[in-house]
Design an enzyme around this catalytic site. Structure first.
Site, PDB file in Angstrom:
ATOM      1  N   TYR A  53      49.385  43.687  36.333  1.00  0.00           N
ATOM      2  CA  TYR A  53      50.130  42.475  36.680  1.00  0.00           C
ATOM      3  C   TYR A  53      51.642  42.672  36.538  1.00  0.00           C
ATOM      4  CZ  TYR A  53      45.816  40.160  37.529  1.00  0.00           C
ATOM      5  OH  TYR A  53      44.609  39.832  38.093  1.00  0.00           O
ATOM      6  N   ARG A  56      52.811  44.295  39.708  1.00  0.00           N
ATOM      7  CA  ARG A  56      52.813  43.368  40.858  1.00  0.00           C
ATOM      8  C   ARG A  56      53.917  42.316  40.715  1.00  0.00           C
ATOM      9  NH1 ARG A  56      47.074  41.290  41.131  1.00  0.00           N
ATOM     10  NH2 ARG A  56      47.843  40.166  42.937  1.00  0.00           N
ATOM     11  N   ASN A  89      46.683  33.332  46.856  1.00  0.00           N
ATOM     12  CA  ASN A  89      47.644  34.368  46.470  1.00  0.00           C
ATOM     13  C   ASN A  89      48.389  33.977  45.202  1.00  0.00           C
ATOM     14  OD1 ASN A  89      46.809  35.549  48.783  1.00  0.00           O
ATOM     15  ND2 ASN A  89      48.622  35.016  49.978  1.00  0.00           N
ATOM     16  N   HIS A 106      44.325  30.419  42.450  1.00  0.00           N
ATOM     17  CA  HIS A 106      44.040  31.571  41.582  1.00  0.00           C
ATOM     18  C   HIS A 106      45.194  31.889  40.631  1.00  0.00           C
ATOM     19  CE1 HIS A 106      40.765  33.215  44.546  1.00  0.00           C
ATOM     20  NE2 HIS A 106      40.338  32.228  43.797  1.00  0.00           N
ATOM     21  N   CYS A 133      54.720  33.779  22.802  1.00  0.00           N
ATOM     22  CA  CYS A 133      54.608  32.477  23.478  1.00  0.00           C
ATOM     23  C   CYS A 133      55.928  31.715  23.373  1.00  0.00           C
ATOM     24  CB  CYS A 133      53.480  31.660  22.849  1.00  0.00           C
ATOM     25  SG  CYS A 133      53.418  29.974  23.492  1.00  0.00           S
ATOM     26  N   ASN A 199      42.915  35.779  61.397  1.00  0.00           N
ATOM     27  CA  ASN A 199      42.792  36.967  60.543  1.00  0.00           C
ATOM     28  C   ASN A 199      42.996  38.206  61.414  1.00  0.00           C
ATOM     29  OD1 ASN A 199      42.336  37.574  57.771  1.00  0.00           O
ATOM     30  ND2 ASN A 199      40.325  38.400  58.239  1.00  0.00           N
ATOM     31  N   GLU A 201      40.895  40.609  61.503  1.00  0.00           N
ATOM     32  CA  GLU A 201      39.554  40.992  61.970  1.00  0.00           C
ATOM     33  C   GLU A 201      38.586  39.902  61.502  1.00  0.00           C
ATOM     34  OE1 GLU A 201      39.231  44.635  59.775  1.00  0.00           O
ATOM     35  OE2 GLU A 201      39.024  43.566  57.878  1.00  0.00           O
ATOM     36  N   ALA A 217      49.036  38.017  61.160  1.00  0.00           N
ATOM     37  CA  ALA A 217      49.406  36.644  60.804  1.00  0.00           C
ATOM     38  C   ALA A 217      50.830  36.319  61.252  1.00  0.00           C
ATOM     39  CB  ALA A 217      49.278  36.461  59.290  1.00  0.00           C
TER      40      ALA A 217
HETATM   41  C1  BJW Z   1      45.468  40.214  57.719  1.00  0.00           C
HETATM   42  C2  BJW Z   1      46.584  40.982  57.799  1.00  0.00           C
HETATM   43  C3  BJW Z   1      47.549  40.556  58.595  1.00  0.00           C
HETATM   44  C4  BJW Z   1      45.175  42.063  56.458  1.00  0.00           C
HETATM   45  N1  BJW Z   1      47.374  39.386  59.242  1.00  0.00           N
HETATM   46  N2  BJW Z   1      45.218  39.102  58.308  1.00  0.00           N
HETATM   47  C5  BJW Z   1      27.625  36.119  43.667  1.00  0.00           C
HETATM   48  C6  BJW Z   1      27.596  35.346  44.823  1.00  0.00           C
HETATM   49  C7  BJW Z   1      28.563  34.370  45.072  1.00  0.00           C
HETATM   50  C8  BJW Z   1      29.594  34.153  44.164  1.00  0.00           C
HETATM   51  C9  BJW Z   1      29.613  34.914  43.010  1.00  0.00           C
HETATM   52  C10 BJW Z   1      28.653  35.881  42.775  1.00  0.00           C
HETATM   53  N3  BJW Z   1      28.939  36.481  41.599  1.00  0.00           N
HETATM   54  C11 BJW Z   1      30.066  35.918  41.087  1.00  0.00           C
HETATM   55  C12 BJW Z   1      30.480  34.970  41.945  1.00  0.00           C
HETATM   56  C13 BJW Z   1      31.694  34.116  41.810  1.00  0.00           C
HETATM   57  C14 BJW Z   1      32.955  34.927  41.989  1.00  0.00           C
HETATM   58  C15 BJW Z   1      32.894  35.630  43.342  1.00  0.00           C
HETATM   59  O1  BJW Z   1      33.159  35.053  44.371  1.00  0.00           O
HETATM   60  N4  BJW Z   1      32.612  36.936  43.342  1.00  0.00           N
HETATM   61  C16 BJW Z   1      32.499  37.687  44.580  1.00  0.00           C
HETATM   62  C17 BJW Z   1      33.082  39.077  44.372  1.00  0.00           C
HETATM   63  C18 BJW Z   1      31.055  37.675  45.026  1.00  0.00           C
HETATM   64  N5  BJW Z   1      34.056  33.975  41.947  1.00  0.00           N
HETATM   65  C19 BJW Z   1      34.622  33.641  40.804  1.00  0.00           C
HETATM   66  O2  BJW Z   1      34.302  34.142  39.727  1.00  0.00           O
HETATM   67  C20 BJW Z   1      35.660  32.544  40.849  1.00  0.00           C
HETATM   68  N6  BJW Z   1      35.333  31.525  39.920  1.00  0.00           N
HETATM   69  C21 BJW Z   1      34.217  30.811  40.032  1.00  0.00           C
HETATM   70  O3  BJW Z   1      33.412  30.988  40.932  1.00  0.00           O
HETATM   71  O4  BJW Z   1      34.089  29.837  39.068  1.00  0.00           O
HETATM   72  C22 BJW Z   1      32.889  29.041  39.071  1.00  0.00           C
HETATM   73  C23 BJW Z   1      32.912  27.906  40.040  1.00  0.00           C
HETATM   74  C24 BJW Z   1      31.745  27.272  40.340  1.00  0.00           C
HETATM   75  C25 BJW Z   1      31.712  26.221  41.238  1.00  0.00           C
HETATM   76  C26 BJW Z   1      32.889  25.771  41.828  1.00  0.00           C
HETATM   77  C27 BJW Z   1      34.051  26.395  41.503  1.00  0.00           C
HETATM   78  C28 BJW Z   1      34.066  27.458  40.613  1.00  0.00           C
HETATM   79  C29 BJW Z   1      37.036  33.068  40.472  1.00  0.00           C
HETATM   80  C30 BJW Z   1      37.560  34.016  41.505  1.00  0.00           C
HETATM   81  C31 BJW Z   1      38.885  34.630  41.056  1.00  0.00           C
HETATM   82  C32 BJW Z   1      39.405  35.618  42.068  1.00  0.00           C
HETATM   83  N7  BJW Z   1      40.494  36.304  41.522  1.00  0.00           N
HETATM   84  C33 BJW Z   1      41.182  37.310  42.334  1.00  0.00           C
HETATM   85  C34 BJW Z   1      42.131  38.153  41.429  1.00  0.00           C
HETATM   86  C35 BJW Z   1      43.109  37.330  40.705  1.00  0.00           C
HETATM   87  C36 BJW Z   1      44.388  37.168  41.452  1.00  0.00           C
HETATM   88  C37 BJW Z   1      45.159  38.466  41.558  1.00  0.00           C
HETATM   89  O5  BJW Z   1      45.101  39.331  40.690  1.00  0.00           O
HETATM   90  O6  BJW Z   1      45.867  38.586  42.577  1.00  0.00           O
HETATM   91  O7  BJW Z   1      41.899  36.698  43.411  1.00  0.00           O
HETATM   92  S1  BJW Z   1      40.111  38.461  43.144  1.00  0.00           S
HETATM   93  C38 BJW Z   1      41.076  38.664  44.575  1.00  0.00           C
HETATM   94  O8  BJW Z   1      40.260  38.244  45.698  1.00  0.00           O
HETATM   95  C39 BJW Z   1      42.241  37.653  44.449  1.00  0.00           C
HETATM   96  C40 BJW Z   1      42.216  37.020  45.814  1.00  0.00           C
HETATM   97  O9  BJW Z   1      42.837  35.742  45.736  1.00  0.00           O
HETATM   98  C41 BJW Z   1      40.763  36.985  46.174  1.00  0.00           C
HETATM   99  C42 BJW Z   1      40.481  36.848  47.648  1.00  0.00           C
HETATM  100  O10 BJW Z   1      40.950  37.986  48.336  1.00  0.00           O
HETATM  101  P1  BJW Z   1      41.609  37.802  49.768  1.00  0.00           P
HETATM  102  O11 BJW Z   1      42.857  37.019  49.637  1.00  0.00           O
HETATM  103  O12 BJW Z   1      40.605  37.314  50.717  1.00  0.00           O
HETATM  104  O13 BJW Z   1      42.056  39.311  50.088  1.00  0.00           O
HETATM  105  P2  BJW Z   1      41.197  40.492  50.786  1.00  0.00           P
HETATM  106  O14 BJW Z   1      41.922  41.743  50.518  1.00  0.00           O
HETATM  107  O15 BJW Z   1      39.791  40.437  50.387  1.00  0.00           O
HETATM  108  O16 BJW Z   1      41.261  40.150  52.348  1.00  0.00           O
HETATM  109  C43 BJW Z   1      42.472  40.171  53.083  1.00  0.00           C
HETATM  110  C44 BJW Z   1      42.172  39.804  54.515  1.00  0.00           C
HETATM  111  O17 BJW Z   1      43.383  39.765  55.225  1.00  0.00           O
HETATM  112  C45 BJW Z   1      41.271  40.809  55.241  1.00  0.00           C
HETATM  113  O18 BJW Z   1      40.224  40.126  55.931  1.00  0.00           O
HETATM  114  C46 BJW Z   1      42.199  41.493  56.240  1.00  0.00           C
HETATM  115  O19 BJW Z   1      41.567  41.833  57.470  1.00  0.00           O
HETATM  116  C47 BJW Z   1      43.226  40.421  56.462  1.00  0.00           C
HETATM  117  N8  BJW Z   1      44.548  40.912  56.832  1.00  0.00           N
HETATM  118  N9  BJW Z   1      46.373  42.144  57.008  1.00  0.00           N
HETATM  119  C48 BJW Z   1      46.221  38.685  59.078  1.00  0.00           C
HETATM  120  N10 BJW Z   1      48.694  41.219  58.772  1.00  0.00           N
END
Ligand code: BJW
Length: 240
Positions: A53, A56, A89, A106, A133, A199, A201, A217
């Site tokens: 972190y 970043r 983000n 997030h 803190c 997106n 893709e 984007a």
């Molecule tokens: C372009 C481009 C260009 C490139 N133009 N496009 C099993 C099944 C279902 C769910 C779960 C499961 N096991 C666990 C879970 C839950 C879990 C989860 O989803 N896990 C999965 C891995 C399966 N989720 C959680 O734990 C969340 N909490 C939760 O669920 O609490 C309980 C709850 C219950 C009920 C209601 C509500 C809550 C918490 C999730 C926390 C995610 N944290 C992160 C890291 C922290 C932040 C950080 O360090 O930055 O957040 S993970 C990471 O992924 C980050 C992002 O915000 C997140 C999403 O990623 P994002 O933004 O989609 O990025 P990419 O890289 O994946 O995709 C980029 C896209 O852009 C691509 O498609 C490219 O093609 C595109 N792109 N260039 C347009 N120029």
């Protein structure tokens, strides 16, 4: 009825020079995000997670909002109906472009959270293990104010309420791999909203969207914003 909810992910910041998570270059020094962005990883190796972190946070000073952030800020300023930008983000590029109706589900790189007194506060430099803190002055209890896997994303009630009232849901630059954000398209559809994916893709949830536009984007978002602001029409009648 002209209520718009926009979900953004790492892809919207890619052209500003910030790495996405799940592309081929998405590894950080060989670690997958799933291996550093968890409370368990932080407990096991706080130095590694702070390094992730801190690096970043430092990188934020080297990048600027791109045309997609600027276009969404313009839409926010000019759209008379309700609008909410929900970003996954943790960078600050939406606010630097001027967006106001914005929430960070997030968390934010530029904030710290003291696990001793539960205070949250702005944090600009490196944090590291010894950070003190700003409120209770406990040393070593400050962590990045970031939602890790297994933790509850922020402002879910506000997001749910906005999705319930949405006429249009737009997802920009997200892979649809992480819940609950990946499920917003289905909630919005269930409530009768039209849905659009922009997106590079097809995302994992692309089949759930009414309309899909693929390209950078920085090109697709300004085009779409221009269309919306020129049309200024109700987007779809509300369900009876
Ligand atoms: C372009 C481009 C260009 C490139 N133009 N496009 C099993 C099944 C279902 C769910 C779960 C499961 N096991 C666990 C879970 C839950 C879990 C989860 O989803 N896990 C999965 C891995 C399966 N989720 C959680 O734990 C969340 N909490 C939760 O669920 O609490 C309980 C709850 C219950 C009920 C209601 C509500 C809550 C918490 C999730 C926390 C995610 N944290 C992160 C890291 C922290 C932040 C950080 O360090 O930055 O957040 S993970 C990471 O992924 C980050 C992002 O915000 C997140 C999403 O990623 P994002 O933004 O989609 O990025 P990419 O890289 O994946 O995709 C980029 C896209 O852009 C691509 O498609 C490219 O093609 C595109 N792109 N260039 C347009 N120029």
């Amino acid at each position: 009825m002209r209520n718009i909810v926009i979900l953004t992910g790492a892809g919207i910041s890619a052209e500003s020079g910030l790495q996405t998570f799940r592309a081929a270059d998405g590894l950080w020094e060989g670690h997958r995000v799933e291996d550093v962005a968890t409370p368990e990883a932080f407990a096991r190796d706080p130095e590694l997670v702070h390094d992730f972190y801190d690096a970043r946070r430092a990188r934020l000073g080297e990048v600027m909002p791109n045309a997609a952030h600027v276009a969404l800020a313009r839409l926010d300023a000019e759209w008379a109906g309700q609008l909410l930008i929900v970003t996954q983000n943790v960078d600050d590029l939406h606010e630097r472009a001027g967006a106001k109706r914005l929430l960070h589900m997030h968390g934010e790189l530029l904030r710290g959270w003291c696990v001793a007194c539960d205070a949250r506060f702005g944090w600009a430099g490196a944090m590291g293990e010894g950070a003190t803190c700003l409120h209770c002055h406990s040393p070593g209890k400050v962590r990045p104010d970031i939602v890790w896997f297994g933790e509850m994303p922020y402002e879910m009630d506000r997001i749910d309420a906005a999705l319930m009232n949405a006429d249009l849901f737009v997802s920009i630059g997200t892979s649809g791999a992480v819940y609950p954000a990946a499920g917003f398209v289905q909630t919005a559809t269930y409530r009768g909203a039209r849905t659009l994916e922009i997106n590079l893709e097809p995302s994992q949830g692309s089949i759930f969207f009414d309309e899909r536009r693929y390209g950078p984007a920085s090109e697709e978002v300004p085009k779409w914003v221009e269309e919306v602001l020129v049309a200024k029409e109700p987007l779809k009648p509300p369900p009876i």
